[in-house]
Design a protein around this motif. Structure first.
Motif, PDB file in Angstrom:
ATOM      1  N   GLY A   1       0.819  -1.369   0.133  1.00 48.61           N
ATOM      2  CA  GLY A   1      -0.151  -0.004   0.002  1.00 48.61           C
ATOM      3  C   GLY A   1       0.827   1.325  -0.083  1.00 48.61           C
ATOM      4  N   LYS A   2       1.342   1.699   1.266  1.00 51.49           N
ATOM      5  CA  LYS A   2       2.012   2.947   1.376  1.00 51.49           C
ATOM      6  C   LYS A   2       3.074   3.058   0.551  1.00 51.49           C
ATOM      7  N   ALA A   3       3.893   1.751   0.705  1.00 48.04           N
ATOM      8  CA  ALA A   3       5.041   1.745  -0.125  1.00 48.04           C
ATOM      9  C   ALA A   3       5.011   2.129  -1.414  1.00 48.04           C
ATOM     10  N   PHE A   4       4.075   1.709  -2.202  1.00 50.98           N
ATOM     11  CA  PHE A   4       3.859   2.213  -3.437  1.00 50.98           C
ATOM     12  C   PHE A   4       3.490   3.728  -3.804  1.00 50.98           C
ATOM     13  N   TYR A   5       2.591   4.058  -2.864  1.00 52.88           N
ATOM     14  CA  TYR A   5       1.874   5.528  -2.938  1.00 52.88           C
ATOM     15  C   TYR A   5       3.007   6.588  -2.547  1.00 52.88           C
ATOM     16  N   SER A   6       4.040   6.022  -1.760  1.00 50.70           N
ATOM     17  CA  SER A   6       5.158   6.886  -1.486  1.00 50.70           C
ATOM     18  C   SER A   6       6.263   6.811  -2.365  1.00 50.70           C
ATOM     19  N   GLY A   7       6.209   6.008  -3.283  1.00 55.96           N
ATOM     20  CA  GLY A   7       7.311   5.718  -4.166  1.00 55.96           C
ATOM     21  C   GLY A   7       8.423   4.799  -3.979  1.00 55.96           C
ATOM     22  N   LYS A   8       8.140   4.151  -2.772  1.00 56.99           N
ATOM     23  CA  LYS A   8       9.323   3.183  -2.537  1.00 56.99           C
ATOM     24  C   LYS A   8       9.500   1.978  -3.050  1.00 56.99           C
ATOM     25  N   ILE A   9       8.314   1.506  -3.797  1.00 56.57           N
ATOM     26  CA  ILE A   9       8.111   0.435  -4.326  1.00 56.57           C
ATOM     27  C   ILE A   9       7.448   0.762  -5.836  1.00 56.57           C
ATOM     28  N   GLY A  10       7.899   0.399  -6.883  1.00 55.91           N
ATOM     29  CA  GLY A  10       7.354   0.783  -8.103  1.00 55.91           C
ATOM     30  C   GLY A  10       6.500  -0.438  -8.909  1.00 55.91           C
ATOM     31  N   LEU A  11       5.857   0.008  -9.809  1.00 59.90           N
ATOM     32  CA  LEU A  11       5.057  -1.156 -10.518  1.00 59.90           C
ATOM     33  C   LEU A  11       6.047  -2.144 -10.927  1.00 59.90           C
ATOM     34  N   GLU A  12       7.186  -1.886 -11.531  1.00 60.03           N
ATOM     35  CA  GLU A  12       8.014  -2.640 -12.394  1.00 60.03           C
ATOM     36  C   GLU A  12       8.587  -3.622 -11.188  1.00 60.03           C
ATOM     37  N   GLU A  13       8.819  -3.069 -10.186  1.00 61.49           N
ATOM     38  CA  GLU A  13       9.644  -3.723  -9.152  1.00 61.49           C
ATOM     39  C   GLU A  13       8.523  -5.018  -8.674  1.00 61.49           C
ATOM     40  N   MET A  14       7.450  -4.613  -8.348  1.00 64.87           N
ATOM     41  CA  MET A  14       6.338  -5.365  -7.671  1.00 64.87           C
ATOM     42  C   MET A  14       5.824  -6.563  -8.942  1.00 64.87           C
TER      43      MET A  14
END
Length: 243
Positions: free
Chosen positions: A221-234
């Motif tokens: 959740g927050k890790a994506f929205y705060s830019g710490k994990i991107g779609l490519e990494e997921m």
């Protein structure tokens, strides 16, 4: 391990909370439909949706919006939790194409409901266990019971539940790292049950640590929205067996 990006709904907006506190709300996308579309177009396979208003009001407040999310993104496996208290609500969501229903507070207060739902819908029913200091929390995390999360998870599995979604409230929305030890205990105690981790994920390294515990999936959740994990990494991490 599968990755489930999260959309938490409040006032028809996608938000994030800090440790489950409704007073500490951040709007991450005012248009949840656009957010779901981003995940779908970004190659994600799963979507975890929580009706926060529903959890507070004990009813499916955002059911029409959630149904539209699924309708517009049919390839996404969508699971939904928050405010589900009756078979009618379960059936309504499933009739709208939702893939999995998460029973939360009602699982503790009305285990017969879980039993009936599992008997009728099988693996389409999951139980969400949210814990504070390892004790089960209900009613939008506003009440804490005396039951510990491992004992409760075992009780749910005895009823036929095949998937448990576990959240350590103290970690949720904090980016402080997941409670890895809790997931190690869960996967050890319930080796044939699918466990999905939720809360605290802050990096790809956290996801790799969770993979080592044997969980089937992790909610981001927050890790994506705060830019710490991107779609490519997921996308790179997701895969393997369905969760």
């Amino acid at each position: 391990m599968n990755i489930l990006p999260a959309i938490d709904l409040k006032d028809s907006q996608a938000v994030r909370l800090f440790q489950g506190d409704f007073a500490q709300k951040t709007i991450v996308n005012a248009t949840p439909l656009a957010q779901a579309r981003e995940f779908a177009e970004g190659g994600m396979k799963y979507l975890h949706v929580v009706d926060l208003d529903g959890a507070l009001e004990a009813r499916a407040v955002h059911a029409p919006l959630i149904a539209k999310i699924k309708q517009e993104n049919p390839r996404l496996f969508v699971e939904v939790g928050g405010g589900i208290r009756s078979m009618e609500q379960v059936e309504d969501y499933l009739n709208q194409g939702i893939d999995r229903i998460i029973i939360g507070s009602a699982a503790l207060t009305n285990p017969e409901f879980v039993k009936q739902a599992v008997e009728k819908f099988g693996e389409k029913i999951a139980v969400g266990i949210d814990a504070k200091d390892e004790k089960v929390a209900i009613s939008g995390w506003l009440e804490v019971a005396e039951t510990d999360y491992i004992t409760f998870a075992k009780e749910m599995v005895k009823l036929g539940v095949q998937t448990i979604i576990y959240t350590d409230i103290s970690k949720d929305g904090t980016l402080a790292g997941p409670s890895v030890a809790h997931y190690e205990k869960l996967t050890s105690a319930l080796p044939t049950t699918k466990i999905i981790a939720s809360g605290g994920v802050s990096s790809v390294e956290d996801l790799r640590e969770l993979m080592k515990t044997g969980v089937d999936g992790a909610i981001v959740g927050k890790a994506f929205y705060s830019g710490k994990i991107g779609l490519e990494e997921m996308r790179e991490i997701q895969g393997g067996q369905s969760c």
